[in-house]
Design a protein around this motif. Structure first.
Motif, mmCIF file in Angstrom:
data_model
loop_
_atom_site.group_PDB
_atom_site.id
_atom_site.type_symbol
_atom_site.label_atom_id
_atom_site.label_comp_id
_atom_site.label_asym_id
_atom_site.label_seq_id
_atom_site.Cartn_x
_atom_site.Cartn_y
_atom_site.Cartn_z
ATOM 1 N N THR A 81 5.205 3.541 2.458
ATOM 2 C CA THR A 81 4.738 2.176 1.886
ATOM 3 C C THR A 81 4.786 1.218 2.948
ATOM 4 O O THR A 81 5.516 1.201 3.800
ATOM 5 C CB THR A 81 5.558 1.703 0.553
ATOM 6 N N TYR A 82 3.688 0.244 2.982
ATOM 7 C CA TYR A 82 3.584 -0.712 4.004
ATOM 8 C C TYR A 82 2.852 -1.965 3.274
ATOM 9 O O TYR A 82 2.282 -2.005 2.377
ATOM 10 C CB TYR A 82 2.750 -0.237 5.228
ATOM 11 N N HIS B 187 0.826 -1.141 -0.259
ATOM 12 C CA HIS B 187 -0.020 -0.082 -0.078
ATOM 13 C C HIS B 187 0.661 1.185 0.023
ATOM 14 O O HIS B 187 1.747 1.362 0.938
ATOM 15 C CB HIS B 187 -0.890 0.147 1.227
ATOM 16 N N ASP B 188 0.868 2.277 -0.840
ATOM 17 C CA ASP B 188 1.704 3.196 -1.099
ATOM 18 C C ASP B 188 0.712 4.530 -1.218
ATOM 19 O O ASP B 188 -0.093 4.698 -1.865
ATOM 20 C CB ASP B 188 2.516 3.078 -2.481
ATOM 21 N N LEU B 189 1.430 5.641 -0.736
ATOM 22 C CA LEU B 189 0.853 6.771 -0.533
ATOM 23 C C LEU B 189 2.119 7.691 -0.741
ATOM 24 O O LEU B 189 3.154 7.598 -0.234
ATOM 25 C CB LEU B 189 0.146 7.213 0.678
ATOM 26 N N ASN C 244 10.883 3.355 10.129
ATOM 27 C CA ASN C 244 10.369 1.984 9.927
ATOM 28 C C ASN C 244 9.407 2.126 11.273
ATOM 29 O O ASN C 244 9.782 2.294 12.129
ATOM 30 C CB ASN C 244 11.290 1.069 9.911
ATOM 31 N N TYR C 245 8.366 1.241 10.682
ATOM 32 C CA TYR C 245 7.192 0.588 11.700
ATOM 33 C C TYR C 245 6.772 -0.621 11.507
ATOM 34 O O TYR C 245 6.808 -1.198 10.138
ATOM 35 C CB TYR C 245 6.061 1.945 11.695
ATOM 36 N N PHE D 212 1.227 -5.742 10.214
ATOM 37 C CA PHE D 212 1.886 -4.715 9.070
ATOM 38 C C PHE D 212 3.265 -4.161 9.194
ATOM 39 O O PHE D 212 3.648 -4.318 10.662
ATOM 40 C CB PHE D 212 0.828 -3.674 8.899
ATOM 41 N N GLY D 213 3.888 -3.781 8.382
ATOM 42 C CA GLY D 213 5.315 -3.297 8.502
ATOM 43 C C GLY D 213 5.549 -2.526 7.331
ATOM 44 O O GLY D 213 4.763 -2.564 6.330
#
Length: 226
Positions: free
Chosen positions: A126-127, A112-114, A150-151, A133-134
């Motif tokens: 992006t995740y 998923h990109d924004l 990073n998350y 999720f990461g």
């Protein structure tokens, strides 16, 4: 420079985080009256609460307890460029995931990109995943990467609300422009976030509680990359 005692520091540090006495009391699991007495200098927190305050405010116990001329109210000294980047980062975050922004074409399978852009500054988030999720957020200036984070997180219980998470992240504070505020509440949901370090090098943790039960957690870290 005027010397500040611990009671004055406790009040100034709380206000610098944008917390009311009630909100701080909730984070520390004490009464609002206890916080008021600490800030009036009538009583002092016990060692467990002092350690929690030290972690919450990213200040050493030594500097918190001793009378000094300052108490590190700001997380690092921000120059003009850093202030501009912080302003941009907050606008980008609130325009993308937190603001229900529209996703762009995926950069990887299932991602998923924004993105968000203003003049020479560019932001990308992006995740991968869903309930687990990461991902990574990054900022470029004039085509050069300058900051990233990073998350990695997961839903841990029932009644998780993505809309509440977005609402909390939309309230990202200027002095902590990473995820959400130290405390945010709406209805039965409560959001907590704590950070160690500063804009150039930091790590943090956020959680969501539903009626007092933890249902979500996320770890994150990042900083300057130039």
């Amino acid at each position: 420079m005027r010397t500040m005692n611990m009671a004055e520091k406790l009040q100034s540090l709380r206000k610098s985080k944008g917390l009311s006495q009630e909100e701080l009391a909730d984070l520390l699991n004490v009464s609002r009256q206890a916080v008021g007495k600490w800030e009036a200098g009538r009583f002092y927190p016990d060692i467990d609460k002092l350690m929690q305050l030290s972690e919450l405010y990213s200040i050493s116990l030594d500097r918190l307890i001793k009378d000094t001329g300052d108490c590190n109210l700001q997380i690092g000294e921000q120059n003009e460029e850093k202030e501009d980047i912080t302003d941009f980062l907050i606008r980008a975050k609130t325009a993308c995931y937190a603001g229900h922004g529209e996703e762009i074409d995926a950069s990887r399978r299932g991602s998923h990109d924004l993105e968000y852009e203003e003049d020479e500054l560019y932001y990308y988030d992006t995740y991968l995943g869903g309930e687990r999720f990461g991902g990574e957020e990054a900022v470029w200036k004039n085509g050069m990467p300058i900051w990233c984070m990073n998350y990695c997180g997961r839903v841990t219980g029932e009644h998780f609300s993505g809309d509440f998470l977005k609402e909390a992240l939309d309230a990202v504070p200027y002095n902590m422009p990473y995820r959400g505020p130290a405390f945010f509440q709406s209805g039965a949901y409560t959001y907590h976030c704590r950070v160690e370090g500063d804009f150039d090098w930091y790590q943090g943790y956020e959680e969501i509680l539903h009626e007092g039960i933890k249902i979500y957690e996320c770890y994150f870290h990042g900083g300057s990359i130039r």
